[in-house]
Design an enzyme around this catalytic site. Structure first.
Site, PDB file in Angstrom:
ATOM      1  N   ASP A  68       0.845  -1.196   0.000  1.00 56.19           N
ATOM      2  CA  ASP A  68       0.000   0.000   0.000  1.00 56.19           C
ATOM      3  C   ASP A  68       0.885   1.254   0.000  1.00 56.19           C
ATOM      4  OD1 ASP A  68      -2.481   1.267   0.011  1.00 56.19           O
ATOM      5  OD2 ASP A  68      -2.635   1.277   2.198  1.00 56.19           O
ATOM      6  N   HIS A  93      -4.463   2.873  -7.058  1.00 57.68           N
ATOM      7  CA  HIS A  93      -5.614   2.579  -6.204  1.00 57.68           C
ATOM      8  C   HIS A  93      -6.892   2.355  -6.999  1.00 57.68           C
ATOM      9  CE1 HIS A  93      -3.311   3.106  -2.550  1.00 57.68           C
ATOM     10  NE2 HIS A  93      -4.363   2.656  -1.891  1.00 57.68           N
ATOM     11  N   HIS A 109      -6.723  -1.179  -7.958  1.00 60.62           N
ATOM     12  CA  HIS A 109      -7.120  -1.952  -6.764  1.00 60.62           C
ATOM     13  C   HIS A 109      -8.641  -2.036  -6.678  1.00 60.62           C
ATOM     14  CE1 HIS A 109      -8.993  -1.687  -2.794  1.00 60.62           C
ATOM     15  NE2 HIS A 109      -8.188  -2.672  -2.483  1.00 60.62           N
ATOM     16  N   HIS A 150      -5.551  -5.688   0.760  1.00 65.16           N
ATOM     17  CA  HIS A 150      -5.602  -4.393   0.071  1.00 65.16           C
ATOM     18  C   HIS A 150      -4.246  -4.083  -0.581  1.00 65.16           C
ATOM     19  CE1 HIS A 150      -6.515  -0.082  -0.466  1.00 65.16           C
ATOM     20  NE2 HIS A 150      -5.319   0.154   0.059  1.00 65.16           N
TER      21      HIS A 150
END
Ligand SMILES: [Zn+2]
Length: 381
Positions: free
Chosen positions: A175, A258, A261, A275
């Site tokens: 992340d 992101h 993601h 995540h």
């Protein structure tokens, strides 16, 4: 003519990190209120319950602990806010992982009280931010919820982080590694940050510092956490994952990594990934989309493979020829309002599917040349 956007940097009021920090939760929460509500799941409470109870009592605070299960869903958040009102709580603390922390931020805001993030793992950069990611009960990303302020306190116990499974630290590294590439892309496109407006030099410096620290310290920190020990590298990686990446992403912006993601959460094959693991597939894809220098892409593939992060579709559980799933992923990642539109190149469903499909063979070749194992499905049971 619209006004020039302001540069803004936002941050939690207080960030405290250290070994056995959880034993100080009472004195830290006593600065914020008189009736704390502690939210933790059964597993976390089994680990920290006694210490938290003793610390609250020593600070003269009542002990109200509320259980938590599942994801940060709208229903969970409403229930926590109702519970806070019943208890007359004036501060809520989420103790645990990203789901409980995101839920408590949203519930604390709804209840109109102060809130604190007490992460027991360093698996995301969520604890410091003034936003929560809301999921459906099935685990698909639903929306970002923004709050008018950041947490009043972020308290991180590095020994708890070191005691947790190493895969969670690796997820946090994934992340946090996205932070600098995304910040850089947002700056290039002169797009808006999560905090609103333009990025400060300060936030960009924090984003870049998290990237540098992780390249220097991630591998030794992973080795230390594998032994459940806290070394200076663990301290630095926990700060990079939590504070630097947290401030960096929020005040210098998110881009393709992101959004990809979020797209990956739209297909069930990826739900077994954390995540940060899904974000890392996104960061690798972003480097392809923005035509990053080949040396940078290759370095990123080698480094994240060594760290234990996925950078291919096959590792994320998606077959490179599964066109229906790839289209679903790309449509979700490029939906209106997604941060992929913060890039200075236009990304369409077609260009994103092609970039994703490119990764498997290319990553395999880079790894082969570096003597690293070929990509294979991860964490399959
Ligand atoms: Zn993230």
């Amino acid at each position: 003519m619209s006004a020039q956007p302001l540069m803004s940097l936002i941050a939690p009021s207080r960030y405290s990190q250290g070994r056995d920090a959880i034993a100080r939760i009472g004195e830290e929460l006593a600065r914020l209120g008189e009736v704390p509500m502690i939210v933790a799941d059964e597993m976390v409470w089994g680990i920290v319950g006694e210490t938290v109870t003793a610390s609250l009592e020593a600070a003269g605070l009542p002990v109200h602990r509320v259980s938590f299960e599942g994801h940060a869903t709208a229903a969970t958040i409403d229930a926590l806010a109702d519970r806070a009102k019943e208890l007359g709580a004036d501060v809520m603390a989420g103790v645990g992982g990203g789901s409980v922390i995101d839920s408590v931020k949203a519930a604390g805001h709804l209840a109109g009280i102060r809130w604190a993030s007490v992460p027991t793992i360093a698996s995301t950069d969520a604890p410091c931010s003034a936003l929560s990611v809301i999921y459906t009960a099935e685990g698909a990303m639903e929306e970002y919820r923004f709050f008018p302020r950041n947490p009043d306190l972020v308290l991180v116990d590095t020994q708890l982080v070191a005691n947790a499974p190493v895969r969670l630290l690796v997820a946090g590294i994934g992340d946090a590694l996205a932070t600098w590439p995304e910040a850089r892309a947002v700056a290039r496109a002169r797009a808006t940050t999560m905090a609103g407006g333009a990025a400060t030099m300060s936030a960009q410096a924090l984003a870049r510092l998290s990237w540098e620290i992780l390249h220097e310290d991630a591998l030794p920190a992973i080795a230390a956490v594998g032994r459940n020990v806290v070394t200076p590298a663990v301290d630095r990686v926990v700060e990079a994952n939590t504070l630097l990446s947290g401030l960096g992403f929020e005040s210098s912006g998110l881009a393709a990594a992101h959004a990809i993601h979020d797209g990956l959460t739209a297909v069930p094959q990826t739900h077994h990934l954390t995540h940060g693991e899904k974000v890392n597939v996104g960061t690798t894809t972003q480097l392809v989309l923005e035509s990053a220098p080949t040396a940078e892409l290759d370095d990123f593939i080698r480094f994240t493979t060594a760290v234990g992060l996925p950078n291919t579709l096959v590792e994320a559980g998606i077959d490179v020829d599964d066109h229906d799933s790839l289209r679903t992923v790309a449509e979700a990642a490029t939906a209106e309002g997604e941060t992929i539109h913060n890039m200075d190149v236009e990304v369409t469903v077609t260009t994103l599917v092609d970039a994703l499909r490119f990764l498997d063979d290319y990553s395999a070749r880079v790894r082969k040349d570096a003597g690293l194992p070929a990509p294979a499905p991860m964490h399959q049971h």
